[in-house]
Design a protein around this motif. Structure first.
Motif, mmCIF file in Angstrom:
data_model
loop_
_atom_site.group_PDB
_atom_site.id
_atom_site.type_symbol
_atom_site.label_atom_id
_atom_site.label_comp_id
_atom_site.label_asym_id
_atom_site.label_seq_id
_atom_site.Cartn_x
_atom_site.Cartn_y
_atom_site.Cartn_z
ATOM 1 N N TYR A 380 -6.602 -8.211 -0.892
ATOM 2 C CA TYR A 380 -5.821 -7.774 0.034
ATOM 3 C C TYR A 380 -5.409 -8.856 1.078
ATOM 4 O O TYR A 380 -4.311 -9.107 1.781
ATOM 5 N N ALA A 389 2.834 -6.919 1.733
ATOM 6 C CA ALA A 389 3.049 -5.480 2.625
ATOM 7 C C ALA A 389 4.139 -5.782 3.550
ATOM 8 O O ALA A 389 4.130 -6.751 4.402
ATOM 9 N N GLU A 394 1.567 -0.545 6.040
ATOM 10 C CA GLU A 394 0.835 -1.156 4.976
ATOM 11 C C GLU A 394 0.104 -2.230 5.199
ATOM 12 O O GLU A 394 -1.111 -2.095 5.064
ATOM 13 N N GLU A 397 -3.028 -0.447 6.685
ATOM 14 C CA GLU A 397 -3.765 -0.131 5.716
ATOM 15 C C GLU A 397 -4.701 -0.987 5.086
ATOM 16 O O GLU A 397 -5.689 -0.727 4.791
#
Length: 581
Positions: A380, A389, A394, A397
């Motif tokens: 991530y 993202a 997004e 998140e």
């Protein structure tokens, strides 16, 4: 029996020697006295015959010598016959003893008149009382008027035999007296010798029974006294040696019984001679597994023993008995020249092997637990760096996921640190008196919101005969937090979680649920680090596998006990008892 004792042997020996000596001496003395008496009789008869012959030669007429002849015949217990011109002139024993005709007819005595020389004859002649041994001395003479004659002086040997018999009686009496005196002396001497020996025998039997205090009284400096001194020294040294041996035996026994490893000694034939409790436990386990006799040697151990004796080298092997791992080292024992047996050392390696497995599992589990959050953080983070993202939602998140995974890693690290401190003995309890009702109500309120979110019912069942409990409040709350949190995570919606508590002499707590439960295979390992019954299912619920291990350490620190009961698809119950003091 008398010949089985020293007294009897000594007495019989001395008596036998004395009897032999006295017998030989008696025979020699009897022969000597018999020859002596005969010689004396011969000398006496010869002298008497010469005196009579001289008297007959010197006197003017034979009648003048008759008083001398009568005196000799009456005094010396002998008989006299005088022949003049072959005619009997004088005979003191004529008609009672030896006949004159026997003398004249005797070829030996006839030489007196024929050869005109002295003759001594010892022969058997006929007398009025029968055959008798007669000692005769013949002496020729010539009277003053020129006539020739012979003087015969004779004596029966029965007189000599009577003298010899009296001598024999005296000798036998002396021998008897000597035997009696020797017997008394032998018994006295043997008693003096054997009394200390009997005392030594008695003390030797006492030493055999374990009495080392008695000592032999030494009253002389001879061989018996030296033997007594040697016996006393032997008794002291034997007592010291036995004391040392008993101490070494006791020390060896205590060492063997205190050893964690099993020790088995074998003789040359493979028979067990000595075992200690760990070895007995090993043999008992083997007997239960192979259904052998109580003292039967395990087959694997017999094989190692045979190899050790045959090769005279140490043999090492490891095998399992009743699910436990044992390492066995068999070492040969040597006598003067060859192997006289072997000693086997049995070590229970179960805990070592389990710890090795736990270390490997710990490294694998830590790596496994850290790899997922690290991979997620890395993935991530790359998404943010690469602007994958696009929208703010997004990005939020992704940020939330990164935050959750970092929290998860933090919990894992903190729990690892707590568990390490606990297992290292650095867990220090801060015990205090806590009001039981308010404590459990606070725990119930703490999890009520999480239970409602998970749609499970949380029930508190409290019985408090004793108002206060003496516990470390924070640690006990940590126990309940882990158990209730696990129960909520493993209970489906609509389930029930019950917290029961009874405060009396001890604080008894139960946390039960109606969740998925734990299988029988997994139940013995639930308190081990990183152990998860269903890793795929628990991973999504945030479990690290350290919570129950921490609970177990906290309970042990309180000197309490914890037990788990479970049945799959019916729920799990944890029972905890903590001393209330």
């Amino acid at each position: 029996m008398i010949w089985r004792s020293v007294v009897g042997k000594l007495w019989l020996t001395i008596l036998g020697l004395l009897t032999v000596v006295l017998l030989i001496l008696t025979i020699l003395l009897l022969q000597f006295f018999e020859q002596f008496n005969i010689s004396e009789a011969e000398t006496q008869l010869t002298n008497n015959a010469e005196i009579i012959a001289t008297s007959l030669q010197e006197e003017n007429s034979p009648e003048s010598s008759q008083p001398v002849i009568d005196q000799i015949a009456g005094t010396y217990n002998s008989e006299v016959m005088v022949f003049i011109d072959d005619n009997l002139w004088y005979g003191s024993g004529e008609g009672e003893g030896l006949a004159a005709s026997d003398i004249q007819d005797s070829s030996e005595l006839g030489s007196v008149s024929g050869a005109r020389e002295q003759v001594t004859v010892h022969d058997t002649f006929s007398t009025d009382s029968g055959e008798d041994e007669i000692f005769v001395v013949g002496e020729p003479f010539t009277t003053s008027d020129g006539r020739e004659g012979e003087v015969y002086v004779y004596q029966s040997l029965s007189v000599i035999e009577e003298t010899t018999g009296e001598t024999k009686q005296i000798i036998l009496l002396s021998a008897g007296i000597a035997i009696i005196l020797t017997t008394v002396f032998a018994f006295f001497l043997s008693t003096r010798i054997t009394a200390p020996l009997r005392k030594m025998r008695e003390l030797a039997l006492n030493v055999l029974k374990g009495d080392f205090e008695s000592k032999v009284p030494v009253v002389s400096n001879d061989e018996i006294g030296q033997l007594g001194n040697a016996f006393n020294r032997m008794r002291r040294e034997l007592s010291q040696n036995l004391t040392a041996l008993n101490q070494e035996k006791e020390q060896l026994s205590r060492i063997l019984h205190s050893m964690a490893d099993g020790v088995i000694t074998f003789d040359r034939g493979g028979t067990m001679v000595l075992t200690n409790p760990p070895a007995d436990y090993f043999i008992r386990l083997n007997r239960l597994e192979e259904k052998q006799e109580a003292r039967a040697i395990p087959v694997e151990l017999t094989s190692l023993f045979e190899k050790a004796v045959e090769t005279e080298m140490e043999q090492l092997d490891e095998f399992e008995v009743q699910g436990r791992s044992f390492a066995v080292l068999v070492t040969p024992l040597y006598g003067n020249e060859d192997v006289r047996g072997a000693v086997a050392v049995v070590r229970d390696m179960t805990e070592e092997r389990r710890h090795d497995k736990l270390r490997k599992d710990f490294i694998a589990n830590v790596s496994h637990e850290l790899r997922t959050p690290i991979s997620m953080l890395q993935g991530y983070s790359e998404a943010i760096v690469d602007d994958i993202a696009a929208s703010e939602e997004e990005k939020k998140e992704i940020g939330r996921i990164i935050y959750d995974e970092s929290l998860r890693m933090g919990r894992l690290v903190n729990e690892l640190l707590d568990l390490a401190r606990m297992e290292a003995g650095y867990l220090k309890l801060e015990k205090e008196e806590e009001e039981v009702t308010s404590f459990f109500q606070r725990v119930e309120r703490k999890f009520q919101g999480l239970a409602e979110e998970s749609e499970v019912q949380l029930v508190l069942d409290l019985h408090a005969p004793e108002k206060y409990a003496y516990i470390d409040v924070d640690r006990v709350e940590q126990i309940l937090t882990n158990l209730v949190h696990n129960a909520i995570r493993h209970t489906e919606a609509g389930g029930v979680i019950t917290i029961r508590a009874v405060n009396g002499e001890s604080l008894h707590m139960e946390v039960s649920d109606t969740g998925s439960g734990i299988s029988k295979e997994d139940l013995p390992y639930v308190f081990e680090r990183f152990y998860k019954a269903d890793k795929a299912r628990t991973r999504g619920k945030g479990g690290t596998g350290l919570g129950l291990a921490i609970v177990k350490n906290i309970v042990d620190a309180h000197q309490g006990a914890i037990v788990a009961e479970s049945e799959q698809e019916k729920g799990t119950t944890f029972y905890i008892d903590l001393p209330n003091k």
